[in-house]
Write an enzyme that holds these catalytic residues in place. Structure first.
Site, PDB file in Angstrom:
ATOM      1  N   TYR B 434       0.814  -1.231   0.000  1.00 45.11           N
ATOM      2  CA  TYR B 434       0.000   0.000   0.000  1.00 45.11           C
ATOM      3  C   TYR B 434       0.843   1.275   0.000  1.00 45.11           C
ATOM      4  CZ  TYR B 434      -0.317  -0.216   5.294  1.00 45.11           C
ATOM      5  OH  TYR B 434      -0.100  -0.274   6.646  1.00 45.11           O
ATOM      6  N   GLU B 435       0.170   2.384  -0.208  1.00 47.89           N
ATOM      7  CA  GLU B 435       0.846   3.693  -0.334  1.00 47.89           C
ATOM      8  C   GLU B 435       1.844   3.663  -1.499  1.00 47.89           C
ATOM      9  OE1 GLU B 435      -0.295   6.226   1.481  1.00 47.89           O
ATOM     10  OE2 GLU B 435       1.052   7.548   0.384  1.00 47.89           O
TER      11      GLU B 435
END
Lengths: 590, 590
Positions: B434-435
């Site tokens: 994620y990110e």
């Protein structure tokens, strides 16, 4: 849900084009013509894809349940197990006199990859049975063989291996399970064993436990350990399961993965056991088939990588995201497929070049095992014993890494259980641990195998690589042989470092044992890729009608040489840093 | 059950001995005397160990449940969240005017490591709120700030970030969520978002969603994306949560880990939204705080590694198995502890040398962020922007690897959920995704950041390393500086390769982007270890009363230099192999 297709063409390529099995003089190999093995693999592949693989996610979700002492396997396992049995797959390489098909181990290994890739947790039920049956085959009395082997060959009865106790795994000398001799020659077994794969379940009429225990009054430590057959139901005079024995399931372990396999705590409470092999020689008896067992676990690493890779490829071709940096490739769509992106390809090529190299290494190893057993070839036995910890440790480490990479291709979806990619990593993780944790494999390699027979086998390995390089180093092969030479030189450098420093200070060798196991693995896969390159170059030279296939092998070989094999340089540097960096910090400073 | 103790001494060492924060002229730093920060860390560490960490396993087991549209967090989360709020931790670095404590980001980062290590799933609730509040702080109108920030600073209201949709994650230009302008200046938001961390739950009075959507009639693709504030309950004139908005939870995602966090599918059905920032500039607004957000995820990688490491050490000292190869160390026990074995130490030293180097790198990065914001230092901003993908990608990859290694120390017990080691790997896995998945970080680094401002920032980085080596390369420092020089040369070689080949063929650079991200990471940690070695050598020279601590730092630095940093050689070779190995295979041949 993930899918699986058996990579039959690649397996056939390794067995026939690279290893030329039907041209080998190993007894039983002459029959292994390409058409014959293809028919076997087609049938196995279909069973794997259509029956076993669809139950992989089911097994992960449902797991096994224990209620009132009875274990229920996941929905569909029982029916699929019947199909596996009907096909005679569990007895593929068992002797015909016990109902097996007497095939070489190499064929069993190729089929095992398919079943494991399709569903590792499910396939372990027959895998453990195979291991236990093999020990009985080698060490059992005629009566024990007659009693257990026909039923275990068919998997009507399944088997287990009981080593670990709560306080000891690797160091089995600490074992507490006891065996009390009885007047009739049998024993009363009491103690607790943990991590017992396929420990109990509802798919078989009987479970034949092989249990390590100490005979009361015997020698201390590992020298007092014996091996026993402890059936769940004592076999009556007609050969049928009779009275319930004093063995019960304590609990099912909650694990990170392989949920479909019933990993049990087993309690033995004055259970009737029968000595298998010689008193106090239990470790030897348990580990007789160690090379096969460990190669089998290495195979699981490869198998999970293959299954994960196949699904990563499907996703990379299907998922539209971003545009190729060199220009739009898919103008009619809102985006290009993931596979246009260099880093996605880098990821997939890492997996692919590992998997295909590892498969060749594994099948070569299986051929050596056949050569050792069927031809009673001591050099083959020495070589495969040397390489066994590499096959187990390297293939499971790199196989796990490949599943993590495959999961990464899916982005966020890789983390969601619904997509199934997480299961491949969770299932693959265990193979780095069981059947001797990989650190123990490295210890076995450096602390024991390197020096076996005065270092004869490792010298033979070096000589084999050297000869190959010498015979094939010119022309089109140079681009494959040169990197192999360099890597092999790193491996020999590491061996030299151990020789020069390990005697004075064993920690100087053992600090680099893990790196050495990997270094050895990289060189083995390098050798396999060079051999595959040779085969595919020759095929192209000879005007093969499958030029694309062979071109792709060469492309993948080039990737391996350019991007995987250079790891040996770093590994050698680590090894040559010796004991100090590893051993200096005081224990209390960790 | 695993335990966690905040590594306060190590954090203090980095902040004060290495980074000398209170001697810095960054506004707000002069107050950060060792006694002051220690008091903060003691309080945070106690909360982490005693309140947050014990809920880690609970969260993993129970997960979040959705019933009748209402999400319930795991037992104890609500009470612990109240304690976090009461301590004022969520507002540590938020402006005082909104109820925060106005501390520098570097302190927030140090505390964040503790909370994340104790319980990542739990800590994400405040982490997401912090991210959303930061975006409102920068882009919000005065009224928006007044409405939302006080409540978000206290975490009475929590926040979320809504980017991903089922068919697009990285490529947000494909987004379908729509925003229809209304006469009163607000918008009607409709669409579906997935993977929304902390999407909804029972610990806050309101949830403030930041949602990317396309204003109807706006430009195509990514240029038509705007950012909206969409509260779960529309805030009434008194500033209280009022009418239910048109946003609902579709489902909770079943994930591999971070089960304690409610990762939701969110459905927006004509929900009222308020434009945040400028029309069609939503990506910029969402990513304003990108450096912090990504450093925060890198921190999670380090944090999980630290927690897993601590427990691996406890087990390695406690578990008796086998004997030291150099002779019995523990004659009164049946076996020696695991930590006597070289390969166990190798494993633990790998983790330790990564963790301590990574912590220094992370806190240095946080200091640069403060320097960029508080001192409006453009060079600092350029440098941290360059290093952000490295902090995110390298720390999460290596952090995950460390958790896998820690799990391995436990042998079979590492695979059993009861022991808690599997959770560290399962939780750490998400940070690689994620990110911005780590492959996207590598693309950002090589495809964008290297060339920013004409390559000024990467040149500044090279110059910084060079100066350090020049100024410190003599005497006792030579053993640390020489390897750093060699590694830095590899990094520059890779940069040179990209410059010479990337213009002609972008794939030649992007094929090596992942390797470059790691190469950069190894050099950064090498620089940090050299800086730490310098500090600890000086301390010993000056007769510190904590000589053991500094000696141990030097030992760990030596390990890093001898056994981690040599990886740069392999990475450079991979990079220099260019595009061909990666790009040649036809897509259909995968």
């Amino acid at each position: 849900m993930p899918s699986y297709t058996a990579p039959i063409k690649d397996i056939q390529y390794v067995l026939h084009d690279v290893l030329n099995i039907s041209g080998s003089d190993i007894p039983g190999y002459a029959d292994l013509e390409p058409e014959f093995t293809e028919a076997i693999f087609d049938a196995a592949g279909q069973l794997a894809s259509e029956v076993i693989a669809p139950l992989n996610v089911v097994g992960d979700k449902e797991g096994c349940t224990l209620e009132n002492g009875v274990i229920t396997t996941p929905t569909g396992f029982k029916e699929a197990f019947e199909q596996v049995k009907e096909g005679g797959w569990p007895g593929l390489d068992m002797p015909e006199e016990f109902g097996g098909q007497g095939m070489p181990y190499v064929i069993n290994t190729a089929v095992g990859e398919m079943f494991s890739a399709a569903n590792q947790a499910f396939t372990m039920y027959q895998g453990l049975t195979h291991g236990a049956a093999s020990a009985i085959l080698v060490h059992g009395t005629d009566q024990q063989k007659a009693t257990y082997l026909p039923k275990m060959t068919s998997c009507d009865w399944t088997g287990t291996m009981n080593l670990t106790e709560p306080h000891c795994g690797t160091d089995l000398g600490l074992m507490r399970t006891k065996a009390e001799p009885l007047a009739d020659g049998s024993y009363k077994i009491s103690g607790q064993k943990i991590f017992i794969s396929a420990g109990d379940h509802d798919m078989s009429e009987n479970v034949i436990h092989l249990v390590l225990a100490k005979i009361v009054g015997g020698p201390e430590g590992i020298k007092g350990v014996s091996l026993f057959i402890v059936p769940k139901f004592i076999v009556d005079e007609d050969g049928n399961p009779g009275a319930k024995n004093g063995v019960s399931v304590g609990s099912i372990e909650e694990k990170m993965g392989i949920h479909g396999n019933s990993t049990c705590v087993m309690n033995y409470d004055e259970a009737t056991g029968y000595l298998l092999g010689t008193e106090h020689k239990g470790m030897r008896a348990m580990f007789t088939m160690m090379n096969e067992a460990r190669l089998g676990v290495g195979m699981q690493g490869l198998a999970q990588a293959e299954a994960a890779y196949q699904n990563a490829v499907i996703y990379a071709k299907d998922r539209l995201q971003g545009r190729a940096v060199t220009g739009v490739e898919n103008p009619d769509s809102p985006a290009d497929p993931l596979i246009v992106h260099p880093d996605i390809r880098r990821n997939l090529m890492d997996q692919k070049s590992f998997i295909e190299g590892a498969r060749a290494f594994m099948l070569w190893g299986a051929q050596l095992i056949d050569q050792a057993h069927r031809s009673e070839d001591k050099d083959a036995d020495g070589l495969i014993s040397l390489m066994t910890p590499v096959l187990k440790g390297f293939l499971t480490d790199k196989g796990y890494e490949a599943t993590v990479n495959a999961q990464q291709v899916y982005g966020g979806h890789g983390y969601i259980e619904e997509w199934g990619m997480s299961q491949f990593t969770r299932d693959a993780r265990i193979a780095m641990i069981y059947e001797g944790a990989n650190g123990v494999q490295a210890l076995d390699l450096v602390g024991r195998k390197l020096a076996t027979d005065g270092g004869k086998h490792v010298m033979a390995f070096f000589e084999m690589v050297k000869s190959f390089c010498k015979e094939n180093g010119e022309g089109d092969m140079a681009e494959f042989v040169d990197p192999l030479k360099a890597a092999s030189k790193d491996l020999q450098g590491a061996g030299m470092f151990f020789m020069q420093n390990g005697m004075k200070n064993p920690n100087a060798a053992l600090s680099g044992s893990y790196d050495f196991m990997h270094l050895f693995g990289y060189v083995c896969l390098g050798l396999m890729w060079a051999r595959m390159a040779k085969v595919s170059l020759a095929a192209l030279e000879n005007g093969t009608d499958d030029a694309e296939f062979h071109q792709n092998k060469l492309t993948t070989a080039r990737y391996y040489m350019a991007r995987q094999l250079p790891m040996t340089g770093t590994l050698l540097k680590r090894i040559e840093s010796g004991a100090d960096p590893v051993m200096t910090l005081p224990a209390e400073a960790f």
